[in-house]
Scaffold this active site. Structure first.
Site: not given
Length: 608
Positions: A336-338
């Site tokens: 995801g957004s990491t």
């Protein structure tokens, strides 16, 4: 007519010839006899020479086979320590109690026969001397060993001709010594070792465990089994013609103890991490929670654990195979957004973007093929730092698609995605980067914000440690290092510094992870809230999420990088609300224990 005197004279002349012939015959017989004797003697000498000199080993071995037995002496397994010398896995001596049923029954039979004879002749000293003096009471033996009396007798009667019957596998040496002092017939003890884990749950998934034979079957116990096991010794047991022991063992090969191993793990941080993961997992009714903390300057893994865990000291807990898995190394997932800070680093490296470049994310969504990318809000025009702070999917997708499609996946692979880390943990996943043939507009667009690829917690921690270490990547290690490795410059130090400052904004007002803030320390990081694939792998679930936070501190001179993943939390599920608070609590205590200097003023109470 012949004169009589002439005849007598003739016979007298012939007599010496007869005697000479007789003497010759006697001498021939004498020589023959002594020749035969000499030949027999030579044959005996030759046979004796052959037996005692030429073929002595064969006959000696045949004799030894009847009275000697060689037994292994178990080597003590090496100790596994944490970086401060705290034992995490040790071997304690335990004794195995064994009986020789055949020896027992033969001695018992002899005892009964002599006892019967003594009843008829109670003063017979010869019989008294022959009477066995060892303890033949099986009830007393059962009580001393700690097993049921009837069970012991049944085992003995089931195998009356056996030479080896185990009564108890693991008893303390003190108890074994008391049993030996009672001199039970045909009972003896064997030394063995039992593995014990002083801090079981926090370390179980890294260290693993051994089986009943002392062989590593999980984790580092399995990976390092050869070094930890050492080399067993050997001893000779002398038995009489009936096969009974009558002499103390003789050591013929010395035992070589196993090698001691020192890990990079700090057991204090490990405990804190496990404690907070347990609290977060229970509070959010999550399926699991996993975390890793890395020293960004050396690559040493200071803590790595998961909840739920298991107790390797309790064999009953080994039924939960899910809890035995080292999720940080074995499980791969869409991060995801990491991944957005890495996308921005790639953009800066391309030369097409600077820290002040702006991207228009209006109207908060964009269409790519058959897929629509959405932000939670319409953020309008954002700088690269604003894209990270607001976690804009549209922003990073536009950046990735503005460059050749191979640019982003190639960069991801360069920082370590799609390949096993330097740890090489047993069963470690390599994650997944799609092959170049799949690098199309849809895949690259979604890859920019952490979908369409799989990564492990180890890989995310490795990438964030690289950014925190001014773009220099040092290999991750589970073992304490005497000297930090040189590492490899993956990203320009100026770009890494710029991305680090952008990530700090995530924890400041307006960012998605304000709960990751720590009093006295500047924190940089990135949240992640990823939809999980449905069980049938046909699209994403609307009710199952993965909450993540990855960050580093202190920003002025980063020391630790940490990744927190909470799997399938119920209720609130955003990374900034579920994972970020865990990061803050663990990082704060860790920096304090490591005596890392503060890099911002402590919060002061407001005066009313």
């Amino acid at each position: 007519m012949v004169d009589k005197r002439t005849s007598q004279a003739t016979r007298k002349k012939q007599q010496p010839i007869t005697e000479k012939n007789a003497l010759s015959v006697d001498m021939w017989r004498f020589y023959l006899m002594w020749s035969v004797v000499l030949l027999c003697f030579l044959a005996l000498v030759s046979r004796a020479f052959y037996v005692q000199v030429i073929n002595k080993d064969f006959l000696q071995n045949k004799a030894n086979a009847n009275i000697l037995r060689t037994e292994k002496v178990k080597a003590m397994r090496g100790v596994i320590y944490d970086r401060h010398g705290v034992p995490l896995a040790i071997s304690t001596p335990v004794m195995k109690v064994v009986i020789d049923p055949r020896d027992y029954f033969e001695t018992k039979k002899l005892f009964d026969e002599i006892t019967a004879e003594l009843a008829k002749d109670p003063h017979n000293r010869k019989l008294k001397r022959q009477l066995p003096d060892k303890n033949l009471n099986l009830d007393e033996l059962a009580d001393a060993v700690g097993i049921d009396r009837a069970e012991l007798k049944k085992k003995m009667n089931d195998k009356p001709r056996s030479r080896y019957l185990v009564l108890q596998k693991e008893i303390p040496p003190q108890q074994a010594e008391l049993i030996a002092k009672r001199e039970f017939q045909a009972v003896y003890t064997e030394k063995n070792y039992k593995r014990y884990y002083p801090q079981p749950q926090p370390n179980a998934q890294i260290i693993g465990l051994t089986n009943s034979e002392g062989t590593g079957i999980e984790g580092l116990e399995m990976q390092l089994n050869s070094a930890l096991s050492g080399h067993d010794g050997e001893q000779q047991i002398v038995r009489d013609k009936k096969g009974n022991r009558f002499k103390d063992p003789e050591v013929i090969k010395e035992v070589e103890a196993g090698e001691n191993i020192t890990l990079s793990i700090d057991s204090r941080l490990q405990y804190i991490l496990y404690r907070e993961l347990t609290a977060a997992g229970v509070a959010n009714n999550a399926r699991s929670a996993t975390a890793i903390a890395v020293d960004v300057k050396t690559g040493e893994i200071l803590a790595m654990t998961s909840w739920p865990s298991y107790n390797p000291n309790d064999k009953k807990s080994l039924t939960n195979k899910d809890a035995m898995r080292n999720r940080g190394a074995v499980d791969s997932f869409e991060p995801g957004s990491t991944m957005k800070p890495l996308t921005v680093a790639m953009a800066l490296e391309s030369g097409k973007y600077t820290a002040n470049s702006i991207v228009n994310t209006s109207p908060g969504s964009m269409r790519i093929g058959n897929h629509t990318i959405r932000d939670t809000h319409n953020y309008g025009v954002l700088t690269l730092g604003g894209i990270i702070q607001k976690s804009s999917n549209v922003g990073v997708a536009k950046i990735a698609l503005s460059l050749p499609y191979a640019t982003l996946p190639t960069f991801y692979k360069r920082v370590g995605m799609g390949q096993r880390s330097a740890v090489k943990f047993p069963g470690e996943s390599a994650g997944l980067i799609l092959p170049p043939s799949k690098w199309n507009v849809s895949e690259v667009g979604t890859m920019a914000y952490g979908y369409g690829l799989n990564a492990t917690v180890l890989q995310i921690a490795d990438a964030y440690a690289m950014i925190a270490n001014k773009g220099r990547k040092v290999p991750l290690s589970l073992y304490k290092l005497e000297q930090p490795p040189k590492g490899e410059q993956i990203v320009d130090p100026k770009i890494a510094e710029q991305v680090l400052l952008m990530m700090e904004a995530v924890t400041l007002p307006g960012g998605t992870a304000q709960q990751a803030n720590i009093p006295g320390y500047r924190v940089a990081g990135k949240t992640g809230t990823a939809h999980k694939l449905r069980a049938d792998r046909k699209g994403y679930s609307d009710s199952e999420y993965r909450a993540l936070f990855a960050g580093m501190a202190p920003v002025s001179d980063p020391r630790l990088a940490m990744v927190i993943v909470v799997e399938n939390p119920k209720g609130q599920y955003y990374g900034g609300l579920v994972a970020a608070p865990v990061f803050a609590r663990v990082m704060q205590e860790s920096l304090r224990l490591m005596n890392v200097p503060l890099d911002k003023p402590l919060d002061t109470p407001k005066i009313q």
